[in-house]
Design a protein around this motif. Structure first.
Motif, mmCIF file in Angstrom:
data_model
loop_
_atom_site.group_PDB
_atom_site.id
_atom_site.type_symbol
_atom_site.label_atom_id
_atom_site.label_comp_id
_atom_site.label_asym_id
_atom_site.label_seq_id
_atom_site.Cartn_x
_atom_site.Cartn_y
_atom_site.Cartn_z
ATOM 1 N N ASP A 414 0.845 -1.202 0.000
ATOM 2 C CA ASP A 414 0.000 0.000 0.000
ATOM 3 C C ASP A 414 0.880 1.251 0.000
ATOM 4 O OD1 ASP A 414 -1.941 1.908 0.252
ATOM 5 O OD2 ASP A 414 -2.694 1.236 2.196
ATOM 6 N N MET A 415 0.814 2.021 -1.083
ATOM 7 C CA MET A 415 1.611 3.248 -1.207
ATOM 8 C C MET A 415 0.726 4.496 -1.074
ATOM 9 S SD MET A 415 4.758 2.208 -1.669
ATOM 10 C CE MET A 415 5.744 3.431 -2.553
ATOM 11 N N THR A 416 -0.445 4.337 -0.468
ATOM 12 C CA THR A 416 -1.354 5.470 -0.298
ATOM 13 C C THR A 416 -0.719 6.518 0.612
ATOM 14 O OG1 THR A 416 -3.218 3.957 -0.498
ATOM 15 C CG2 THR A 416 -3.685 6.147 0.381
ATOM 16 N N GLU A 417 -0.864 7.785 0.230
ATOM 17 C CA GLU A 417 -0.302 8.879 1.009
ATOM 18 C C GLU A 417 -1.306 9.370 2.035
ATOM 19 O OE1 GLU A 417 0.494 11.681 -2.063
ATOM 20 O OE2 GLU A 417 2.430 10.800 -2.609
ATOM 21 N N ALA A 418 -0.822 9.653 3.228
ATOM 22 C CA ALA A 418 -1.662 10.245 4.271
ATOM 23 C C ALA A 418 -1.607 11.756 4.146
ATOM 24 C CB ALA A 418 -1.185 9.809 5.650
ATOM 25 N N PHE A 419 -2.734 12.411 4.363
ATOM 26 C CA PHE A 419 -2.789 13.867 4.257
ATOM 27 C C PHE A 419 -2.103 14.509 5.454
ATOM 28 C CE2 PHE A 419 -4.890 17.888 5.320
ATOM 29 C CZ PHE A 419 -4.657 18.595 4.162
ATOM 30 N N GLY A 420 -1.302 15.535 5.196
ATOM 31 C CA GLY A 420 -0.648 16.254 6.283
ATOM 32 C C GLY A 420 0.384 17.220 5.748
ATOM 33 N N VAL A 421 0.993 17.989 6.668
ATOM 34 C CA VAL A 421 2.054 18.917 6.270
ATOM 35 C C VAL A 421 3.191 18.134 5.635
ATOM 36 C CG1 VAL A 421 3.726 20.609 7.097
ATOM 37 C CG2 VAL A 421 1.429 20.558 8.060
ATOM 38 N N THR A 422 3.543 16.994 6.256
ATOM 39 C CA THR A 422 4.452 16.041 5.626
ATOM 40 C C THR A 422 3.617 14.855 5.163
ATOM 41 O OG1 THR A 422 4.909 14.938 7.734
ATOM 42 C CG2 THR A 422 6.392 16.721 7.080
ATOM 43 N N THR A 423 3.881 14.363 3.970
ATOM 44 C CA THR A 423 3.071 13.296 3.396
ATOM 45 C C THR A 423 3.681 11.948 3.724
ATOM 46 O OG1 THR A 423 2.421 14.761 1.592
ATOM 47 C CG2 THR A 423 2.018 12.429 1.288
ATOM 48 N N GLN A 424 3.114 11.274 4.701
ATOM 49 C CA GLN A 424 3.608 9.985 5.143
ATOM 50 C C GLN A 424 2.856 8.856 4.452
ATOM 51 O OE1 GLN A 424 2.960 10.095 9.370
ATOM 52 N NE2 GLN A 424 4.640 11.487 9.754
ATOM 53 N N LEU A 425 3.385 7.639 4.597
ATOM 54 C CA LEU A 425 2.642 6.463 4.192
ATOM 55 C C LEU A 425 1.406 6.324 5.084
ATOM 56 C CD1 LEU A 425 5.413 3.764 3.646
ATOM 57 C CD2 LEU A 425 3.591 4.287 2.019
ATOM 58 N N GLN A 426 0.254 6.060 4.463
ATOM 59 C CA GLN A 426 -0.964 5.943 5.252
ATOM 60 C C GLN A 426 -0.957 4.674 6.095
ATOM 61 O OE1 GLN A 426 -4.974 7.189 3.748
ATOM 62 N NE2 GLN A 426 -5.328 4.992 3.717
ATOM 63 N N SER A 427 -0.419 3.585 5.539
ATOM 64 C CA SER A 427 -0.357 2.309 6.259
ATOM 65 C C SER A 427 1.038 2.078 6.832
ATOM 66 C CB SER A 427 -0.713 1.153 5.317
ATOM 67 O OG SER A 427 -1.998 1.324 4.759
ATOM 68 N N ASP A 428 1.105 1.319 7.909
ATOM 69 C CA ASP A 428 2.406 0.976 8.484
ATOM 70 C C ASP A 428 3.234 0.170 7.484
ATOM 71 O OD1 ASP A 428 1.781 2.188 10.874
ATOM 72 O OD2 ASP A 428 1.014 0.355 11.788
ATOM 73 N N LEU A 429 4.530 0.433 7.460
ATOM 74 C CA LEU A 429 5.444 -0.328 6.600
ATOM 75 C C LEU A 429 5.922 -1.544 7.396
ATOM 76 C CD1 LEU A 429 6.939 -0.574 3.937
ATOM 77 C CD2 LEU A 429 8.758 0.870 4.890
ATOM 78 N N VAL A 430 5.182 -2.659 7.263
ATOM 79 C CA VAL A 430 5.487 -3.892 7.999
ATOM 80 C C VAL A 430 6.188 -4.847 7.040
ATOM 81 C CG1 VAL A 430 4.533 -5.829 9.290
ATOM 82 C CG2 VAL A 430 3.512 -3.546 9.519
ATOM 83 N N VAL A 431 7.407 -5.262 7.394
ATOM 84 C CA VAL A 431 8.230 -6.072 6.496
ATOM 85 C C VAL A 431 8.975 -7.146 7.295
ATOM 86 C CG1 VAL A 431 8.548 -4.280 4.739
ATOM 87 C CG2 VAL A 431 10.071 -4.359 6.718
ATOM 88 N N VAL A 432 9.589 -8.074 6.563
ATOM 89 C CA VAL A 432 10.410 -9.118 7.177
ATOM 90 C C VAL A 432 11.860 -8.872 6.779
ATOM 91 C CG1 VAL A 432 10.901 -11.588 7.276
ATOM 92 C CG2 VAL A 432 8.525 -10.786 7.129
ATOM 93 N N ALA A 433 12.742 -8.789 7.773
ATOM 94 C CA ALA A 433 14.171 -8.586 7.521
ATOM 95 C C ALA A 433 14.877 -9.936 7.448
ATOM 96 C CB ALA A 433 14.784 -7.735 8.635
ATOM 97 N N VAL A 434 15.703 -10.110 6.427
ATOM 98 C CA VAL A 434 16.492 -11.335 6.259
ATOM 99 C C VAL A 434 17.968 -10.968 6.400
ATOM 100 C CG1 VAL A 434 17.059 -13.246 4.726
ATOM 101 C CG2 VAL A 434 14.756 -12.239 4.661
ATOM 102 N N PRO A 435 18.646 -11.382 7.493
ATOM 103 C CA PRO A 435 20.050 -11.001 7.697
ATOM 104 C C PRO A 435 20.944 -11.503 6.559
ATOM 105 C CG PRO A 435 19.100 -11.891 9.713
ATOM 106 C CD PRO A 435 18.120 -12.181 8.615
ATOM 107 N N ARG A 436 21.852 -10.627 6.090
ATOM 108 C CA ARG A 436 22.784 -10.995 5.039
ATOM 109 C C ARG A 436 24.240 -10.721 5.453
ATOM 110 N NH1 ARG A 436 19.967 -14.159 3.526
ATOM 111 N NH2 ARG A 436 18.778 -14.304 1.579
ATOM 112 N N VAL A 437 24.480 -9.583 6.106
ATOM 113 C CA VAL A 437 25.823 -9.251 6.586
ATOM 114 C C VAL A 437 25.748 -9.146 8.098
ATOM 115 C CG1 VAL A 437 27.725 -7.610 6.530
ATOM 116 C CG2 VAL A 437 26.368 -8.020 4.447
#
Length: 442
Positions: A414-437
């Motif tokens: 979801d890349m929807t923009e939230a309305f505001g003075v600064t335009t943030q992502l509307q949805s939380d950026l929830v991801v899975v990290a895979v260690p490499r280094v």
């Protein structure tokens, strides 16, 4: 474009030519900020700061302090140990989630925001303030209640509009609480300086120490009041924290949606830093493609898409041949300008390589690309914010690969923009990290 917002007359500039006339040709005429009644209440003493102060001698003096004392490359560099400390905490928290038997998704947006906020607060007030967490919480609350187009803002001459709105009460309560907390911060710093600590170690000064030192110097070129100091502190946090965190979240979201670009950036990082095993600030200037990624993120997602409003202060001013009445609020639409197909090929696509061909930069001379503004009111904290963005983005890409949870396809992010003075992502950026280094943190 000419608009009416209630009683307010507004002019919107959405082309590079219009922006050039406002921020270069007629820069002095548009160098002041409009303040609505609710903004005046929220930013009590705003005339004592840098961001919202009217154009004049007081503002010029504070701008000099930012340029010569607070936000110089040398001063920004002096806080590298703060950024390194907070980056270690960020990486360790992500690594802990990734090392579990069943790696759990992380809310990367929240962790990025905490990294930037803590680094910024430490640079401004140091880490010795016992109410630091409360200060951070109140600053975040303040950002959420920043007044916009409320009823009293749209009809400033109406007493009824102010009486029926609940906004003034919220703003007043928050302002009193913040004022009390800042008084405590300043008292602690003054007591510490009076005790003789840090006097001979300028590198250990936080930004409040610098302001208090300048205020104490009788023959200082820049006389400072306590209200100046309080307002500048709030200006620096708002400009240095919220925008940097927003930019980092957008950069990671765009990279996850564009695996080709992600791989290319990671290959550069892991090749350049293979012997070091970690990201350090002295290696950042050598990372060419990383800087192209940051530029492209700034183009697609400028931190403040409408910049900060200006006000026409001249009785006879023309923009592109049109008369602009004195007192008109002027908005420069940096978001539209940086996506204008007349100046950008495939403007809605994330292609960092475009900057190898066009050579445009964001330092206020290319009006097709003005994420930090231009002219007298250009953001003075650009270097301070970019230091956080470059370091954190490089480390996140160097140490981890990134996946979406639950087998989600990148097109579903979801890349929807939230309305505001600064335009943030509307949805939380929830991801899975895979260690490499593996982390190499002292």
């Amino acid at each position: 474009m000419s608009l009416r917002f209630g009683e307010l007359r507004v002019m919107v500039a959405s082309s590079p030519d219009a922006a050039r006339e406002i921020m270069k040709l007629h820069d002095a005429a548009f160098a002041s900020r409009p303040l609505s009644p609710m903004q005046e209440l929220a930013y009590h003493g705003a005339g004592e700061g840098v961001i919202f102060a009217p154009y004049g001698e007081g503002w010029r003096q504070l701008r000099k302090i930012c340029a010569v004392e607070l936000l110089t490359p040398r001063r920004v560099h002096s806080f590298r140990h703060v950024r390194a400390d907070e980056l270690s905490l960020l990486l360790l928290s992500i690594s802990a989630a990734a090392a579990a038997t069943s790696p759990s998704p992380v809310n990367l947006g929240e962790r990025i925001a905490a990294f930037v906020a803590d680094s910024t607060v430490r640079a401004i007030i140091g880490s010795r303030f016992e109410h630091r967490d409360e200060y951070l919480r109140m600053l975040q609350e303040g950002i959420k209640i920043v007044p916009g187009m409320t009823l009293p803002d749209l009809f400033p001459s109406s007493r009824i509009a102010r009486l029926v709105s609940r906004v003034p009460g919220k703003i007043e309560r928050h302002r009193r609480g913040m004022q009390k907390l800042i008084d405590t911060i300043i008292t602690e710093h003054r007591e510490r300086r009076a005790s003789g600590k840090d006097d001979d170690d300028e590198e250990e000064e936080d930004l409040l120490d610098v302001l208090l030192r300048l205020q104490k110097e009788v023959n200082s070129q820049y006389p400072l009041t306590t209200e100046n100091i309080k307002t500048v502190m709030l200006d620096m946090f708002g400009a240095g924290s919220e925008t940097s965190a927003t930019m980092l979240q957008w950069a990671m979201a765009e990279l996850i949606r564009n695996p080709r670009v992600m791989r290319k950036a990671q290959e550069e990082l892991r090749r350049a830093l293979a012997e070091d095993g970690k990201v350090t600030e002295d290696k950042l200037p050598t990372l060419h493609y990383l800087h192209l990624v940051i530029k492209e993120t700034l183009r697609l997602h400028p931190p403040a898409p409408l910049l900060l409003p200006r006000k026409c202060g001249s009785p006879s001013c023309k923009v592109l041949g049109y008369d602009i009445p004195e007192g008109t609020m002027v908005i420069v639409n940096a978001w539209a300008i940086s996506r204008d197909p007349a100046h950008w090929q495939n403007p809605d696509e994330f292609m960092p390589e475009r900057f190898e061909r066009c050579g445009r930069d964001f330092r206020g001379t290319d009006f097709e690309f003005i994420p930090f503004g231009a002219g007298r009111r250009m953001c003075p904290g650009m270097a301070f914010g970019l230091a956080h963005i470059e370091l954190a983005l490089a480390a996140l890409l160097f140490h981890f690969d990134w996946e979406l949870p639950g087998g989600m396809a990148v097109e579903e992010l979801d890349m929807t923009e939230a309305f505001g003075v600064t335009t943030q992502l509307q949805s939380d950026l929830v991801v899975v990290a895979v260690p490499r280094v593996p982390l190499s943190i002292e």
